[in-house]
Scaffold this active site. Structure first.
Site, PDB file in Angstrom:
ATOM      1  N   GLU A 138       0.882  -1.144   0.000  1.00  0.00           N
ATOM      2  CA  GLU A 138       0.000   0.000   0.000  1.00  0.00           C
ATOM      3  C   GLU A 138       0.925   1.200   0.000  1.00  0.00           C
ATOM      4  O   GLU A 138       1.557   1.494   1.003  1.00  0.00           O
ATOM      5  CB  GLU A 138      -0.858  -0.053   1.278  1.00  0.00           C
ATOM      6  CG  GLU A 138      -1.963   0.956   1.333  1.00  0.00           C
ATOM      7  CD  GLU A 138      -3.220   0.467   0.637  1.00  0.00           C
ATOM      8  OE1 GLU A 138      -3.677  -0.645   0.951  1.00  0.00           O
ATOM      9  OE2 GLU A 138      -3.742   1.205  -0.209  1.00  0.00           O
ATOM     10  N   GLY A 198      -1.571   4.900  -3.299  1.00  0.00           N
ATOM     11  CA  GLY A 198      -2.266   3.894  -4.083  1.00  0.00           C
ATOM     12  C   GLY A 198      -1.732   2.504  -3.828  1.00  0.00           C
ATOM     13  O   GLY A 198      -0.683   2.317  -3.220  1.00  0.00           O
ATOM     14  N   VAL A 245      -0.213  -1.231  -4.500  1.00  0.00           N
ATOM     15  CA  VAL A 245       0.870  -1.764  -5.321  1.00  0.00           C
ATOM     16  C   VAL A 245       0.606  -3.254  -5.556  1.00  0.00           C
ATOM     17  O   VAL A 245       0.301  -3.997  -4.618  1.00  0.00           O
ATOM     18  CB  VAL A 245       2.236  -1.577  -4.632  1.00  0.00           C
ATOM     19  CG1 VAL A 245       3.358  -2.033  -5.552  1.00  0.00           C
ATOM     20  CG2 VAL A 245       2.443  -0.128  -4.229  1.00  0.00           C
ATOM     21  N   ASP A 299      10.498   9.934   3.241  1.00  0.00           N
ATOM     22  CA  ASP A 299       9.732   8.826   3.809  1.00  0.00           C
ATOM     23  C   ASP A 299      10.576   7.558   3.857  1.00  0.00           C
ATOM     24  O   ASP A 299      10.127   6.481   3.457  1.00  0.00           O
ATOM     25  CB  ASP A 299       8.445   8.590   3.009  1.00  0.00           C
ATOM     26  CG  ASP A 299       7.415   7.801   3.828  1.00  0.00           C
ATOM     27  OD1 ASP A 299       7.595   7.695   5.065  1.00  0.00           O
ATOM     28  OD2 ASP A 299       6.461   7.280   3.237  1.00  0.00           O
TER      29      ASP A 299
END
Lengths: 423, 355
Positions: free
Chosen positions: B34, B38, B40, B148
């Site tokens: 996720e 979106g 994966v 991230d």
């Protein structure tokens, strides 16, 4: 943007040859009386993008990106089969997002509606709901193959000609391009030997770059080549610069610009030796024949542009060169300096040579088109809007006739686009 | 198990002949993750038989059309090319959706660290750390902050290669000028103290803190700072590294939220004592440099790659090629599902025993 032009999709997929540009207009050519109208339409649409971009408060670079998207989209589609005004709105919307200065979709719809509802555009029904624009955006991004990184000549210009430590807002914009990410040397070998232009000359070069987007140049040549051609043109067209070149030059000055000699540096107290135009050109190590071709094309664009009048009450201006000799800095409208200047220059260059006297004649929208003194129609937005409308009607009529024959070239056209994109 | 790549949203784009052929090119195998924006999927190219990862860009709830974040991610990935950055093969439009087509990576770090079948040698761990830093050094050189870095965004394949993935929060930054960005980035456990203290002016050093967290996690097998909110996250960090002092971090008092979350008591730095059972002396040194409070003193990725941990202290890095012997594919998503299954089983078992 910290990317390598030579590894980019711009270079690998979106620099096409002239034949591809010609093929892209194949269908449109069937529905238009004079093929030259198609080139004039390109000027018209680019002006529309500029106007809409200005209303949305977009920077010049974003407007340029939007225009490149527009040209790329119409490598695969035809004017007569699409709604160019909706495409224009989508291009501005996507470009704003792609260039990190997004605008709200509602703003785009509202501004586009108010702009294109002006009588001269003949757009009766610009969609009022966001979803139409969002849908168009989807098709646009699809046809752009999601290649959203566009390179522009502005950065090359600033890299090559901007005074060091200059605090002009031109520089500020250049900064936003990520120039600080030391890659200037990639294009220019040593990166030494800038050609410092006077502020006004630099600005003129900037405006000429703005103008190049009215043509297909951005599809045909790498941006740095366009920038070099523009720098050359500026050396010729900017009077004080040309004068300083000529004054220091013994007579046979009738040669092409690239070979002119200058000792401008004599009047400048630079810390490091500033190059004169000739050694500057030599140090670039680029294909000068191509540069000359681009220069020719820019001049051809201005010649064509002379036939185009943005406003019916436009004041006739002097010739291109005289016009440029006046300080361009003064030609600003409202809004941000640069985007305003982009439009004002486009106006100042759209010289009506054919009929210097009939500026101010009210346009007859309902009746036949205005005819200039040379017997050719006066090209105005209203006229071109009509041309576009006629093209679409002809296309529809052709479809109604069961014109599978014209649907074919379209499909092939698309295939070519795909093949190029894949290659 | 296999489902055709067919999304129920059939939009008008379907009548475009070219979108059919491309849709059939890939067959979805299963969901593997996720992403930020979106789902994966693992998918197989029906022509070459090669596996790819398909990331579907959520469009339906986007009123503003194509999400600007997705556009940013596409632009970023298209401009990046490095052996430690996940490769974007192409973009694909199919049935009204936009997919990013990535090279397939068998595992992610979180998944691999939770499994117990294969254990890494110290040389393997050093290699993973080195590959991560090499990827970051490249990004930062390119002017990109990832924003991230965490276990599930660090991808591994069976050849032992590590690649940074999910650029949904990444963005270009300017080396010359520090700009204002949002500080609501980086998953809480990997978020550096300056972001927790509210700064909006930062640079690539935020990634280096996350990298430090990952380095420790490689050895301890679980995230080291597990807070529930910004305050408890700071507390978790303070418990290990002590409370920040103006001597260690001259700018700390100027942080926007410093007064708001000022620690009540002074805690000493226990880092070395706590971690020496897992990390070698040179590894401790590097981790300490990565997890430096003062962002301006935090080691850069390029500097980190020159650390004695890599250059002098043994063992030399070795790619964990043994991963190819590992049964199954390990992603955070599966690990999460497994945890939930266990939890559920325990719960039902509990219910049974109550009866």
């Amino acid at each position: 943007m910290a990317t390598d032009f030579w590894a980019s999709s711009h270079y690998k997929r979106w620099i096409v040859d002239r034949a591809a540009v010609q093929r892209a207009r194949a269908e449109d050519r069937q529905f238009v009386d004079d093929p030259e109208y198609l080139d004039l339409l390109a000027i018209f649409f680019a002006n529309c993008i500029s106007k809409l971009g200005k209303k949305l408060g977009l920077r010049q670079r974003v407007i340029a990106t939007a225009t490149v998207f527009f040209h790329r989209f119409y490598l695969k589609n035809s004017y007569s089969e699409t709604d160019p005004f909706l495409v224009i709105a989508a291009c501005c919307y996507v470009a704003a997002k792609a260039e990190e200065s997004p605008v709200h979709i509602k703003n785009v719809v509202t501004e586009a509606r108010s702009l294109f509802s002006q009588e001269m555009y003949g757009v009766k029904t610009f969609p009022s709901d966001n979803s139409k624009l969002a849908e168009m955006e989807f098709y646009l991004v699809d046809d752009l193959e999601c290649d959203l990184t566009v390179f522009h000549p502005y950065r090359t210009l600033m890299t090559l000609c901007c005074k060091e430590g200059s605090s002009s807002d031109l520089d500020a914009e250049a900064g936003e391009l990520g120039v600080g990410i030391n890659e200037g040397h990639r294009y220019w070998g040593t990166g030494e030997g800038k050609l410092e232009l006077q502020e006004a000359a630099l600005q003129m070069a900037w405006f000429i770059i703005n103008d190049t987007y009215r043509s297909q140049l951005c599809l045909l040549y790498p941006p740095h080549m366009i920038a070099i051609a523009v720098i050359n043109l500026t050396l010729v067209l900017h009077n004080p610069t040309r004068a300083s070149i000529q004054s220091s030059n013994p007579p046979p000055a009738s040669q092409a610009a690239p070979t002119r000699r200058s000792s401008r540096q004599a009047s400048h107290h630079a810390k490091k030796p500033v190059q004169d135009p000739v050694s500057f050109q030599a140090s670039l190590n680029v294909n000068m024949t191509q540069v000359a071709t681009i220069m020719q094309e820019i001049i051809a664009l201005y010649t064509l542009w002379d036939r185009y009048k943005e406003d019916s009450n436009e004041q006739p201006k002097g010739s291109l060169i005289q016009n440029y000799s006046s300080p361009v800095t003064n030609s600003s409208g409202s809004g941000t300096k640069r985007s305003a200047a982009g439009v004002s220059v486009s106006r100042s260059t759209s010289v009506n040579t054919s009929s210097g006297s009939n500026g101010g004649t009210p346009m007859d929208l309902a009746g036949d088109v205005e005819i200039g003194e040379d017997g050719k129609p006066v090209i105005t937005p209203a006229f071109l809007s009509k041309v576009l409308l006629k093209m679409r009607e002809a296309k529809l009529a052709d479809l109604a006739k069961g014109g599978g024959g014209t649907a074919r070239p379209m499909a092939i056209n698309k295939m070519i686009g795909r093949a190029q994109a894949a290659g | 198990m296999q489902s055709r790549l067919a999304t129920p949203v059939a939009q008008s784009s379907d009548n475009r002949p070219d979108s059919f052929s491309r849709a059939d090119l890939y067959v979805i195998v299963n969901q593997v993750g996720e992403g930020t924006f979106g789902k994966v999927y693992k998918a197989r190219n029906t022509v070459t038989g090669m596996n790819v990862a398909l990331k579907r860009i959520r469009m339906e709830q986007e009123r503003d059309g194509f999400p600007v974040t997705a556009m940013r991610e596409i632009k970023l990935l298209q401009s990046l090319r490095h052996q430690n950055v996940v490769k974007l093969y192409e973009m694909m439009v199919s049935h009204g959706s936009v997919y990013m087509v990535f090279e397939y990576m068998d595992h992610d770090l979180t998944g691999v660290l939770t499994q117990t079948h294969f254990s890494f040698t110290d040389a393997n761990l050093k290699s993973l750390c080195q590959q991560m830093l090499a990827g970051l050094a490249y990004l930062h050189h390119k002017g990109v902050i990832h924003r991230d870095i965490k276990g599930s965004n660090i991808l591994l394949n069976n050849r032992g290669e590590l690649k940074l993935g999910d650029f949904g929060l990444a963005r270009f930054y300017q080396k010359r000028r520090r700009s204002d960005y949002t500080n609501r980035v980086i998953t809480l456990w990997y978020r550096p103290p300056e972001l927790l203290l509210g700064t909006t002016v930062y640079g690539p050093e935020v990634d280096m803190w996350s990298a430090g967290c990952i380095m420790l996690e490689l050895y301890t097998k679980k995230p080291v700072f597990q807070g529930n909110d910004d305050i408890s996250q700071l507390d978790a960090i303070y418990k290990v590294f002590g409370t920040p002092t103006p001597e260690r971090w001259p700018g700390v008092a100027d942080m926007p939220w410093y007064e708001l979350v000022k620690p009540k008591e002074i805690i000493d730095d226990h880092f070395r004592a706590l971690f020496k059972k897992w990390l070698s002396p040179a590894a401790l040194d590097l981790a300490e440099q990565l997890l430096t409070y003062d962002p301006s003193k935090r080691v850069t990725a390029t500097q980190a790659l020159e650390a004695p941990y890599f250059m002098q202290e043994g063992p030399a890095p070795v790619l964990p090629i043994g991963l190819s012997t590992l049964e199954g594919e390990w992603h955070e998503l599966e690990a999460k599902r497994e945890r939930e299954r266990v939890k559920k089983r325990r719960k039902t078992e509990g219910e049974f025993s109550q009866q």
